[in-house]
Design a protein around this motif. Structure first.
Motif, PDB file in Angstrom:
ATOM      1  N   ASN A  91       0.877  -1.296   0.067  1.00  0.00           N
ATOM      2  CA  ASN A  91       0.210   0.081  -0.124  1.00  0.00           C
ATOM      3  C   ASN A  91       0.966   1.604   0.134  1.00  0.00           C
ATOM      4  OD1 ASN A  91      -2.371  -1.431   0.199  1.00  0.00           O
ATOM      5  ND2 ASN A  91      -2.489  -1.613   2.265  1.00  0.00           N
ATOM      6  N   ASP A  92       2.159   1.117   0.396  1.00  0.00           N
ATOM      7  CA  ASP A  92       3.149   2.260   0.436  1.00  0.00           C
ATOM      8  C   ASP A  92       3.489   2.503  -0.952  1.00  0.00           C
ATOM      9  OD1 ASP A  92       2.902   2.733   3.073  1.00  0.00           O
ATOM     10  OD2 ASP A  92       4.651   0.956   3.306  1.00  0.00           O
ATOM     11  N   ILE A  93       3.346   1.804  -1.905  1.00  0.00           N
ATOM     12  CA  ILE A  93       4.081   1.921  -3.263  1.00  0.00           C
ATOM     13  C   ILE A  93       3.117   3.170  -4.091  1.00  0.00           C
ATOM     14  CG2 ILE A  93       4.564   1.028  -5.469  1.00  0.00           C
ATOM     15  CD1 ILE A  93       5.066  -1.580  -3.949  1.00  0.00           C
ATOM     16  N   VAL A  94       3.797   3.794  -4.626  1.00  0.00           N
ATOM     17  CA  VAL A  94       3.120   5.020  -5.408  1.00  0.00           C
ATOM     18  C   VAL A  94       3.300   4.931  -6.946  1.00  0.00           C
ATOM     19  CG1 VAL A  94       2.827   7.421  -6.051  1.00  0.00           C
ATOM     20  CG2 VAL A  94       3.154   6.749  -3.637  1.00  0.00           C
ATOM     21  N   ILE A  95       2.322   4.802  -7.668  1.00  0.00           N
ATOM     22  CA  ILE A  95       2.636   4.399  -8.988  1.00  0.00           C
ATOM     23  C   ILE A  95       3.020   5.846  -9.911  1.00  0.00           C
ATOM     24  CG2 ILE A  95       1.765   3.556 -11.244  1.00  0.00           C
ATOM     25  CD1 ILE A  95       1.932   1.421  -9.050  1.00  0.00           C
ATOM     26  N   VAL A  96       4.318   5.852 -10.431  1.00  0.00           N
ATOM     27  CA  VAL A  96       4.413   7.062 -11.138  1.00  0.00           C
ATOM     28  C   VAL A  96       4.689   6.952 -12.436  1.00  0.00           C
ATOM     29  CG1 VAL A  96       5.347   8.225  -9.027  1.00  0.00           C
ATOM     30  CG2 VAL A  96       6.937   6.871 -10.574  1.00  0.00           C
ATOM     31  N   THR A  97       4.871   7.913 -13.196  1.00  0.00           N
ATOM     32  CA  THR A  97       5.502   8.010 -14.642  1.00  0.00           C
ATOM     33  C   THR A  97       6.618   7.788 -14.865  1.00  0.00           C
ATOM     34  OG1 THR A  97       5.725  10.111 -15.102  1.00  0.00           O
ATOM     35  CG2 THR A  97       3.362   9.357 -15.647  1.00  0.00           C
ATOM     36  N   GLN A  98       7.224   7.257 -16.058  1.00  0.00           N
ATOM     37  CA  GLN A  98       8.459   7.163 -16.289  1.00  0.00           C
ATOM     38  C   GLN A  98       9.422   8.370 -16.364  1.00  0.00           C
ATOM     39  OE1 GLN A  98      10.531   3.726 -16.649  1.00  0.00           O
ATOM     40  NE2 GLN A  98      11.954   5.232 -16.100  1.00  0.00           N
ATOM     41  N   LYS A  99       8.843   9.286 -16.844  1.00  0.00           N
ATOM     42  CA  LYS A  99       9.151  10.492 -17.048  1.00  0.00           C
ATOM     43  C   LYS A  99       9.358  11.285 -15.741  1.00  0.00           C
ATOM     44  CE  LYS A  99       8.026  15.123 -19.111  1.00  0.00           C
ATOM     45  NZ  LYS A  99       7.064  15.990 -20.044  1.00  0.00           N
ATOM     46  N   LEU A 100       8.577  11.145 -14.600  1.00  0.00           N
ATOM     47  CA  LEU A 100       9.008  11.648 -13.387  1.00  0.00           C
ATOM     48  C   LEU A 100       9.938  10.819 -12.644  1.00  0.00           C
ATOM     49  CD1 LEU A 100       8.272  13.555 -10.912  1.00  0.00           C
ATOM     50  CD2 LEU A 100       6.450  11.836 -10.358  1.00  0.00           C
ATOM     51  N   LEU A 101       9.999   9.501 -12.828  1.00  0.00           N
ATOM     52  CA  LEU A 101      11.326   8.748 -12.307  1.00  0.00           C
ATOM     53  C   LEU A 101      12.570   8.922 -12.793  1.00  0.00           C
ATOM     54  CD1 LEU A 101      11.760   6.426  -9.979  1.00  0.00           C
ATOM     55  CD2 LEU A 101      11.550   4.778 -11.959  1.00  0.00           C
ATOM     56  N   ASP A 102      12.565   9.349 -13.967  1.00  0.00           N
ATOM     57  CA  ASP A 102      13.831   9.755 -14.731  1.00  0.00           C
ATOM     58  C   ASP A 102      14.453  11.173 -14.216  1.00  0.00           C
ATOM     59  OD1 ASP A 102      13.743   7.345 -15.884  1.00  0.00           O
ATOM     60  OD2 ASP A 102      13.032   8.067 -17.987  1.00  0.00           O
ATOM     61  N   LEU A 103      13.639  11.914 -13.513  1.00  0.00           N
ATOM     62  CA  LEU A 103      14.026  13.023 -13.109  1.00  0.00           C
ATOM     63  C   LEU A 103      15.245  12.665 -11.883  1.00  0.00           C
ATOM     64  CD1 LEU A 103      11.088  15.350 -12.836  1.00  0.00           C
ATOM     65  CD2 LEU A 103      12.775  15.382 -14.330  1.00  0.00           C
ATOM     66  N   HIS A 104      15.016  11.705 -11.430  1.00  0.00           N
ATOM     67  CA  HIS A 104      16.032  11.136 -10.234  1.00  0.00           C
ATOM     68  C   HIS A 104      17.306  10.496 -10.772  1.00  0.00           C
ATOM     69  CE1 HIS A 104      12.900  12.379  -7.267  1.00  0.00           C
ATOM     70  NE2 HIS A 104      12.086  12.124  -8.193  1.00  0.00           N
TER      71      HIS A 104
END
Length: 125
Positions: A91-104
């Protein structure tokens, strides 16, 4: 913005693009969104996009890799045992876009120490 549908965080004369609505739950839980017109929005100076706050556990829809955001980096949690040892739940996992993840930038992966008891960093390969 009203016409463009653009999501931005506005503060002190600057606007910070929000690439993924998931950030509204991870970074801005207590902030009430407001709609402004595009002309007003254009008055703000654009800065870097908003990144995911440290401490969030994320994954991209359709992919299996889970990451902990720590120190502004995405750190791969290498398996379910490590995930559980960190006291997270699904339940702690947040689904994000690849574009957002790639900022990190990619940081060291998170593994268990050789005894299998506590999480440790592993060097990037």
């Amino acid at each position: 913005a009203r016409k463009s549908g653009e999501l931005v965080y506005v503060q002190n004369g600057f606007k910070y693009p929000i690439f993924d609505p998931a950030l509204l739950t991870t970074n801005f839980k207590s902030v009430k969104p407001a709609v402004i017109n595009d002309k007003a929005l254009n008055e703000y100076i654009e800065k870097d996009p908003v990144k995911i706050k440290d401490g969030n556990v994320v994954m991209v829809k359709g992919k299996n890799d889970v990451y902990l955001i720590s120190g502004g980096q995405k750190r791969h949690i290498i398996n379910e045992k490590v995930f559980a040892s960190l006291k997270f739940s699904m339940n702690d996992i947040v689904i994000v876009t690849q574009k957002l993840l790639d900022l990190h930038v990619t940081g060291s992966a998170i593994n268990l120490d050789p005894s299998g008891n506590s999480p440790v960093q592993t060097a990037l390969r």
